[in-house]
Design a protein around this motif. Structure first.
Motif, short mmCIF file in Angstrom:
data_model
loop_
_atom_site.label_atom_id
_atom_site.label_comp_id
_atom_site.label_asym_id
_atom_site.label_seq_id
_atom_site.Cartn_x
_atom_site.Cartn_y
_atom_site.Cartn_z
N VAL B 132 57.76 58.41 56.56
CA VAL B 132 56.92 59.09 57.56
C VAL B 132 57.17 58.45 58.91
CG1 VAL B 132 54.98 59.86 56.14
CG2 VAL B 132 54.99 57.52 57.03
N ASN B 133 57.23 59.26 59.93
CA ASN B 133 57.33 58.74 61.29
C ASN B 133 55.94 58.49 61.85
OD1 ASN B 133 60.05 58.97 61.14
ND2 ASN B 133 60.23 60.65 62.62
N THR B 134 55.91 57.73 62.93
CA THR B 134 54.64 57.49 63.60
C THR B 134 54.11 58.79 64.20
OG1 THR B 134 55.40 55.29 64.14
CG2 THR B 134 53.51 56.11 65.39
N GLY B 135 52.80 58.99 64.05
CA GLY B 135 52.18 60.18 64.63
C GLY B 135 52.05 61.29 63.61
N ALA B 137 50.00 61.81 61.24
CA ALA B 137 49.48 61.57 59.89
C ALA B 137 48.11 62.25 59.76
CB ALA B 137 49.35 60.07 59.65
N PRO B 138 47.81 62.77 58.56
CA PRO B 138 46.50 63.39 58.36
C PRO B 138 45.40 62.33 58.36
CG PRO B 138 47.70 63.26 56.29
CD PRO B 138 48.63 62.79 57.37
N ASP B 139 44.16 62.77 58.46
CA ASP B 139 43.06 61.83 58.44
C ASP B 139 43.13 60.94 57.19
OD1 ASP B 139 40.25 61.18 59.69
OD2 ASP B 139 40.02 61.20 57.50
N ALA B 140 42.85 59.67 57.40
CA ALA B 140 43.04 58.69 56.33
C ALA B 140 42.21 59.00 55.10
CB ALA B 140 42.70 57.30 56.87
N ASN B 141 41.10 59.69 55.26
CA ASN B 141 40.26 60.01 54.11
C ASN B 141 40.58 61.39 53.52
OD1 ASN B 141 38.70 57.99 53.13
ND2 ASN B 141 36.93 58.40 54.45
N GLN B 190 50.82 58.81 48.30
CA GLN B 190 51.82 58.83 49.36
C GLN B 190 53.22 58.50 48.85
OE1 GLN B 190 48.91 57.23 49.55
NE2 GLN B 190 47.84 58.23 51.24
#
Ligand SMILES: Cc1cc2nc3c(=O)[nH]c(=O)nc-3n(C[C@H](O)[C@H](O)[C@H](O)COP(=O)(O)OP(=O)(O)OC[C@H]3O[C@@H](n4cnc5c(N)ncnc54)[C@H](O)[C@@H]3O)c2cc1C
Ligand code: FES
Lengths: 637, 248
Positions: B132-135, B137-141, B190
């Protein structure tokens, strides 16, 4: 030296968005043409290197450990803050911003802190996407704990190894870019100088720590992510290798050093056990969630803790700060511990310790719960002290831990030396004169993942650095200087080891420029440091060759830089004739011993310019304005 | 306490190396093992002899930089403890202690007690990540992860990459290390999309680095300072067989 902080105008909530829009972009096809040197592979450097490579820049990353994943960030225990408000307890970006500005005792830049709070949420999302195994609740949601200086639960953690897990996530991203050929990694390579060409940082000179070879690397910009300088005190919670060389050498080449006197003394560390001691071990602040801090009421009470009845114990943090209690911020908790020990109420060898007691928490929650929360910390404590903290209270004492001071940077994270960017603990931003727990990991990753990757593009787009390689005469000249300095270190051939000088400097700094400072102690330090430096250059002994692995030589070079830096640090402490956060001047305290700020005269960052004499740097000031969190006396009562 | 120390000295990778004997007096039992070596180095330098090179950094048992085989055991006699966390109270006055580097074909000696463990980095570069690249990403929960699974992932992720497992293994196998790294991501949602590819790539990189085969001696588990369980080896073998069959 010009200080232009480049703070955007407009409402604080919109500054970063507006700024991102206004910054110039580098066309994707042109990104390959730009190269960046990142010195450091901790959370700040590792995240920056990986992200810059993902964007298409060519990255060269350096660290002195044998692998990037061993950077000192790995040792962070307690956690990382984010304004997620998952606990529904009233947290928000604004509250995290507010707590950080107030916790920093009004000596940080509001705009930077606001941005930090804004990007905090995305950090957690990013880390989870990488597979960081944060602690979870049974329902599968992320768990939180509270940390000193906050009344909400906003700290994310992975057992007592949060730094390790964040760094492994960050290192995994870095590895992916190394495998793709976008990052070239140079472990066991120490940066010893910065190369400035036409007024801009264009490269570094390094020593290969295995072969001793001196060589240089050129790029369009240089990023320092080299951590803090707590080891100026010799005994600190930092890893043995942490040092000031990279930032100090950059300072000598024109980067302003801001607030070097702001150092954080962490309240919960294992007390020193003897003269052989080589470092101090932190016991995570998260322990203060469940542990109660106390000392006997009577000075000189030598009874075992279990023999001291409740009525004869002083839970001094709960008594003095009823609303924050054991979760008072670090500077306050540390000073209170020193005060108790100075009054003869300290416990353990030499009376330099206070109890951190889990008896009540174990009774209330059961041993299992405490073991689940802190098991690895309890084990570590027992391994070091040979005492079982489930049975007897821990003994703790403050120790140097973090340095809020660092190279001055503007809103774009660029130092006063064009092209030289500074991120993570190495810069001075965000924490003012006292950092709140779990905010360093947040800042390092904010800088590396979400701030620098934007601002560096703007630098390239506006400065358009010309192509250049290390054949340039300036590279050759700096390489020669580095070689000569190494030769000089070896040529002294005196009688004392580098470590003995480091210890002596550390003691001096701890006594005179440590938890409490006074004009008298600072003047003493300022007269003694140059003498010690002179003795070092007359009497240090570095054995072994320069063209091989030579740990004594590495240490000698670092100590030589600390001996210069220490003088500027003490100068800064003397010039800042007020108390604020971690900087406590005995002359400036309230009747009940709290730090007394002087906003009229000292509401600024002091930025030092190198002049050739570390005891006589030029002073510059960046005024600090508080438009949102109004200046007030910090109170945790 | 007074000690006799037999220490491995080796000038560089090409040098043959030999044991050297030194005597150290009046060591406090509260001294850590590395502090004891610091004292020895101070003594050596006082005598005009070069310090012994050894790797270390955090001295808190977390960075994985310290190593050493102490009296034949990687990280010494105390269970689940790195060398830097070992204290001299684990030894007796008058003891003779042998101190050697981690030995394995894939860990060449750099100097004295310091070895080159970059083979571990290369194994991880082969696939030890989620792409995965930075930026973005879905909400951690957004994806709940049950506590048991998250804890399992964490048990594996606790590996500090010190290499003791390799040093202890008669075949210098890196299976415990690699399986911990594979296991960490295999226990998380993940890690699923690349699970098969990851295990194949990392195992083949491991073989390419010259680590030996696992013959189920489990000396690795016995010396692991972080108590990584051999169960991860079994789990990885299953994943690997599936990868070899080309399935998922
Ligand atoms: C014991 C401990 C526990 C902590 N716990 C927490 C916590 O729970 N929460 C929190 O928020 N913060 C915590 N902190 C603070 C936090 O860990 C650090 O501030 C942060 O990790 C620093 O990250 P960094 O990337 O800036 O620097 P570092 O991780 O220190 O990395 C520095 C990097 O620079 C490299 N480097 C340095 N000099 C040179 C040179 N001259 N040449 C080449 N490379 C060089 C090093 O090799 C390394 O890769 C803790 C700190 C300590 C000491
Ligand atoms: S020195 Fe870091 S684990 Fe031992």
């Amino acid at each position: 030296m010009q200080l232009d902080a480049k703070i955007p105008s407009g409402p604080i909530e919109q500054r970063w968005d507006d700024h991102r829009f206004e910054m110039k972009l580098v066309n994707p096809a042109n990104k390959r043409k730009h190269s960046v040197i990142v010195v450091g592979s901790g959370l700040a450097g590792g995240s920056a290197a990986a992200t810059l490579a993902e964007l298409g820049y060519r990255v060269h990353c350096f660290c002195f450990q044998d692998t990037p994943r061993r950077a000192h960030s790995i040792a962070a225990q307690g956690g990382i803050n984010a304004a997620k408000n998952y606990q529904n307890d009233g947290d928000s970006v604004y509250r995290l911003f507010y707590d950080t500005v107030k916790g920093g005792d009004f000596r940080s830049r509001e705009s930077n802190v606001y941005r930090l709070a804004q990007v905090s949420s995305a950090i957690i999302d990013q880390c989870v996407a990488q597979g960081v195994p944060f602690a979870r609740e049974y329902g599968g949601q992320l768990a939180n704990r509270s940390f000193g200086g906050a009344q909400v639960s906003r700290t994310f953690y992975a057992r007592g190894q949060t730094g390790q897990q964040l760094l492994l996530g960050c290192y995994a991203g870095l590895n992916r870019q190394i495998a793709l050929g976008n990052v070239k990694m140079y472990p066991r390579t120490e940066m010893l100088d910065v190369v400035v060409v036409d007024g801009a940082a264009r490269g570094i000179v390094v020593r290969d720590l295995v072969t001793g070879r001196i060589w240089s690397a050129a790029a369009d910009a240089v990023v320092l992510a080299t951590g803090g300088y707590s080891n100026v005190f010799y005994l600190s919670t930092n890893a043995k290798g942490c040092n000031v060389t990279a930032t100090w050498r950059a300072h000598r080449r024109g980067a302003g050093f801001a607030n070097p006197c702001y150092t954080q003394i962490h309240p919960t560390c294992i007390p020193q056990s003897g003269e052989h001691q080589s470092k101090l071990t932190l016991m995570s602040e998260s322990l203060r969630n469940d542990g109660r801090v106390w000392v006997p009421k009577e000075p000189g009470d030598k009874r075992a803790p279990g023999q001291i009845p409740e009525a004869e114990r002083d839970y001094y943090l709960e008594r003095k700060y009823p609303s924050f209690g054991n979760l008072a911020p670090r500077d306050i908790a540390s000073r209170s511990a020193k005060e108790a020990c100075d009054a003869g109420r300290g416990v353990g060898p030499g009376g330099r310790g206070v109890f951190l007691d889990f008896r009540d928490a174990i009774q209330r929650l059961g041993k299992d719960v405490i073991e689940m929360r802190y098991g690895n910390l309890f084990e570590m404590y027992q391994r070091i002290t040979d005492e079982d903290p489930y049975q007897v209270p821990m003994r703790i004492y403050p120790a140097p831990h973090y340095t809020m001071g660092g190279l001055w940077v503007d809103y774009n994270l660029m130092s006063t030396l064009p092209g030289l960017h500074v991120i993570g603990e190495a810069n001075f931003s965000d924490h003012g004169s006292n950092r709140l727990g779990a905010s360093a990991l947040m800042q390092g990753l904010a800088d590396g993942y979400f701030v620098l990757p934007y601002t560096i593009g703007h630098y390239f787009a506006t400065h358009k650095p010309k192509p250049l390689d290390t054949d340039h005469e300036e590279f050759k000249r700096v390489e020669r200087e580095v070689e000569e300095r190494i030769a000089r270190l070896i040529a002294v051939d005196g009688t004392r080891t580098p470590d003995s000088f480091h210890r002596e400097l550390g003691k001096l700094m701890w006594n005179d420029v440590g938890m409490a400072r006074s004009e008298k102690s600072l003047k003493h330090a300022l007269s003694r440091i140059p003498e010690l430096r002179e003795e070092f250059w007359k009497d240090v002994r570095v054995l072994g060759g320069r063209s091989e692995m030579n740990t004594a030589l590495e240490h000698a070079g670092r100590v030589a830089d600390l001996l210069e830096f220490a003088e500027t640090m003490a100068t800064d402490a003397l010039v800042r004739d007020e108390s604020c956060g971690g900087h406590f001047r005995e002359e400036h305290q309230t009747p009940d011993g709290e730090a007394k700020r002087d906003d009229e005269n000292y509401c600024h960052a002091t930025v030092w310019e190198y002049t050739g004499d570390p005891g006589k740097p030029n002073e510059h000031r960046e005024p600090l304005e508080f438009e949102y969190v109004h200046l007030q006396t910090r109170s945790y009562k | 306490m007074n000690l006799t120390l037999n220490v491995w000295r080796q000038k560089g990778p090409q040098d043959a190396g030999r044991m050297e004997t030194h005597y150290l007096k009046d060591i406090s039992p509260d001294t850590s093992f590395l502090e004891m070596l610091d004292l020895l180095n101070e003594q050596l330098m006082g005598e005009g002899k070069e310090a012994i090179a050894f790797d270390h950094d955090c001295r808190e048992g977390i960075c994985g930089m310290c190593s050493l085989v102490i009296n034949g055991v990687a990280h010494g006699p105390q269970r689940a403890t790195t060398t830097c966390q070992l204290h001299m109270r684990s030894f007796k006055d008058g003891d003779t202690i042998d101190i050697e580097p981690f030995r394995a074909r894939a860990f060449p000696v750099v100097k004295d007690l310091a070895v080159d463990r970059s083979s571990f980095d290369r194994v991880l570069q082969a696939g030890g990540y989620v792409s995965v690249n930075t930026g973005g990403a879905p909400d951690a929960n957004a994806v709940p992860i049950g506590k048991e699974e998250a804890d399992k992932a964490m048990d594996a992720a606790a590996c500090i990459g010190c290499g003791a497992c390799v040093a202890a293994c008669p075949n210098a196998s890196a299976m415990l290390f690699v399986s911990a790294k594979v296991g960490h991501l295999a226990h998380l949602p993940q890690g699923q999309p690349e699970r098969t590819r990851r295990v194949g790539a990392m195992v083949s990189a491991m073989d390419g680095e010259g680590f030996g085969n696992c013959r189920n001696y489990y000396e690795c588990e016995a010396v692991c300072p972080k108590d990584i369980s051999r169960d991860f080896i079994g789990e990885m073998n299953k994943d690997f067989r599936r990868a070899a069959l080309g399935g998922r």
